[in-house]
Design a protein around this motif. Structure first.
Motif, PDB file in Angstrom:
ATOM      1  N   ARG A  42       0.864  -0.955  -0.028  1.00 13.80           N
ATOM      2  CA  ARG A  42      -0.041   0.027   0.019  1.00 13.80           C
ATOM      3  C   ARG A  42       0.912   1.260  -0.008  1.00 13.80           C
ATOM      4  O   ARG A  42       2.002   1.118   0.123  1.00 13.80           O
ATOM      5  CB  ARG A  42      -0.789   0.080   1.330  1.00 13.80           C
ATOM      6  CG  ARG A  42      -2.103  -1.182   1.261  1.00 13.80           C
ATOM      7  CD  ARG A  42      -2.648  -0.977   2.580  1.00 13.80           C
ATOM      8  NE  ARG A  42      -1.780  -1.600   3.516  1.00 13.80           N
ATOM      9  CZ  ARG A  42      -2.185  -1.761   4.681  1.00 13.80           C
ATOM     10  NH1 ARG A  42      -3.485  -1.452   5.170  1.00 13.80           N
ATOM     11  NH2 ARG A  42      -1.398  -2.175   5.807  1.00 13.80           N
ATOM     12  N   SER A  43       0.302   2.330  -0.291  1.00 14.31           N
ATOM     13  CA  SER A  43       0.895   3.710  -0.285  1.00 14.31           C
ATOM     14  C   SER A  43       1.427   3.766   1.131  1.00 14.31           C
ATOM     15  O   SER A  43       1.044   3.737   2.150  1.00 14.31           O
ATOM     16  CB  SER A  43       0.060   4.684  -0.582  1.00 14.31           C
ATOM     17  OG  SER A  43       0.558   5.999  -0.551  1.00 14.31           O
ATOM     18  N   THR A  48       8.949   2.958  -2.201  1.00 17.36           N
ATOM     19  CA  THR A  48       9.718   3.826  -2.900  1.00 17.36           C
ATOM     20  C   THR A  48      11.160   3.953  -2.191  1.00 17.36           C
ATOM     21  O   THR A  48      12.102   3.927  -2.952  1.00 17.36           O
ATOM     22  CB  THR A  48       9.496   5.247  -3.067  1.00 17.36           C
ATOM     23  OG1 THR A  48       8.049   5.417  -3.612  1.00 17.36           O
ATOM     24  CG2 THR A  48      10.076   6.258  -3.384  1.00 17.36           C
ATOM     25  N   GLU A 171       5.509   0.775 -10.843  1.00 13.66           N
ATOM     26  CA  GLU A 171       4.191   1.102 -11.328  1.00 13.66           C
ATOM     27  C   GLU A 171       4.174   1.514 -12.748  1.00 13.66           C
ATOM     28  O   GLU A 171       3.510   2.430 -13.171  1.00 13.66           O
ATOM     29  CB  GLU A 171       3.418   2.486 -10.476  1.00 13.66           C
ATOM     30  CG  GLU A 171       3.278   2.018  -9.194  1.00 13.66           C
ATOM     31  CD  GLU A 171       2.196   1.117  -8.490  1.00 13.66           C
ATOM     32  OE1 GLU A 171       1.536   0.612  -9.524  1.00 13.66           O
ATOM     33  OE2 GLU A 171       2.175   0.827  -7.469  1.00 13.66           O
ATOM     34  N   HIS A 204       0.658  -2.025  -7.523  1.00 11.20           N
ATOM     35  CA  HIS A 204      -0.389  -2.352  -6.403  1.00 11.20           C
ATOM     36  C   HIS A 204      -1.358  -3.235  -7.229  1.00 11.20           C
ATOM     37  O   HIS A 204      -2.517  -3.463  -6.770  1.00 11.20           O
ATOM     38  CB  HIS A 204      -0.895  -1.190  -6.171  1.00 11.20           C
ATOM     39  CG  HIS A 204      -1.788  -0.287  -7.274  1.00 11.20           C
ATOM     40  ND1 HIS A 204      -1.034   0.294  -8.060  1.00 11.20           N
ATOM     41  CD2 HIS A 204      -2.892  -0.377  -7.633  1.00 11.20           C
ATOM     42  CE1 HIS A 204      -1.887   1.126  -8.929  1.00 11.20           C
ATOM     43  NE2 HIS A 204      -3.082   0.572  -8.674  1.00 11.20           N
TER      44      HIS A 204
END
Length: 233
Positions: A42-43, A48, A171, A204
């Motif tokens: 998840r964010s 990153t 992504e 995701h």
């Protein structure tokens, strides 16, 4: 051969007037030449930060990290840049193309830092790479005259033009529609397989993750094996 080895790797960030923030905690990971690894999360899960470590943009706070059996903490700044430029290719959700530069000029950019044949024959090598991704007839086209899928193909050609051993895709289809995204992933898989490069995809999207042979999940900085739920057709 093991290309990347991470053992008990952590990454923390110092905060003003607060305890250090732990972003990655005890990460263990091996990536071999030719591996296909997907990492979902998840964010805010630390994806990153992990990408920055794998791509030699940052150092672990603690733990062991080897690139091609060499401790990354031993690299000087210049050596880190050389290794990253030669052996790591990045593919991002946003295409990050140079506006005002043609497709050919964009793909040539990494070769400006190459040596020998790659430098002197950079125009021909870049043109061949664009041909390989299906854009041999768009060499002189500016980014704003290309579709989203075509721009991503230029970005892929740019990331692969030096023949990296490791491809990091962050992504890579997030800015594309479903059909175009599937075609782009087909292309990334095809080129990675042909070159023998390891491919680590951060996503995701379960359908994109399912393409890999190893599936991992990053949750609150902890990396673990994860089953992939089949995606309905």
């Amino acid at each position: 051969m093991t290309l990347l080895h991470l053992e008990a790797v952590t990454r923390t960030v110092d905060l003003v007037d607060a305890p250090p923030l732990t972003i990655l905690s005890g990460v263990d990971l091996d990536v071999d030449d030719g591996d296909r690894v997907s990492i979902v999360g998840r964010s805010g899960s630390g994806k990153t930060t992990l990408l920055n470590l794998l791509g030699l943009l940052d150092n672990p706070t603690t733990g062991v990290m080897l690139f091609d059996e060499r401790p990354v903490q031993s690299f000087s700044g210049a050596e880190r840049d050389r290794v990253r430029g030669r052996h790591v290719g990045f593919i991002f959700q946003q295409f990050n193309l140079l506006q005002g530069r043609t497709a050919l000029e964009n793909v040539m950019t990494p070769l400006l830092y190459a040596q020998g044949r790659q430098f002197w024959q950079r125009s021909r090598i870049a043109a061949e790479m664009l041909e390989r991704v299906g854009l041999g007839d768009r060499l002189d086209t500016m980014p704003d005259r290309l579709s989203g899928g075509e721009q991503q193909r230029v970005a892929i050609a740019r990331s692969l033009v030096r023949g990296p051993r490791l491809i990091l895709a962050d992504e890579p289809t997030g800015a594309l529609d479903l059909e175009t995204g599937s075609a782009v992933m087909d292309l990334i898989d095809e080129v990675a397989l042909a070159s023998g490069a390891a491919l680590v995809t951060i996503t995701h999207d379960p359908a994109i993750a399912a393409r890999a042979t190893r599936h991992l999940r990053l949750d609150h900085g902890v990396l673990q094996a994860a089953p992939i739920v089949p995606v309905a057709a």
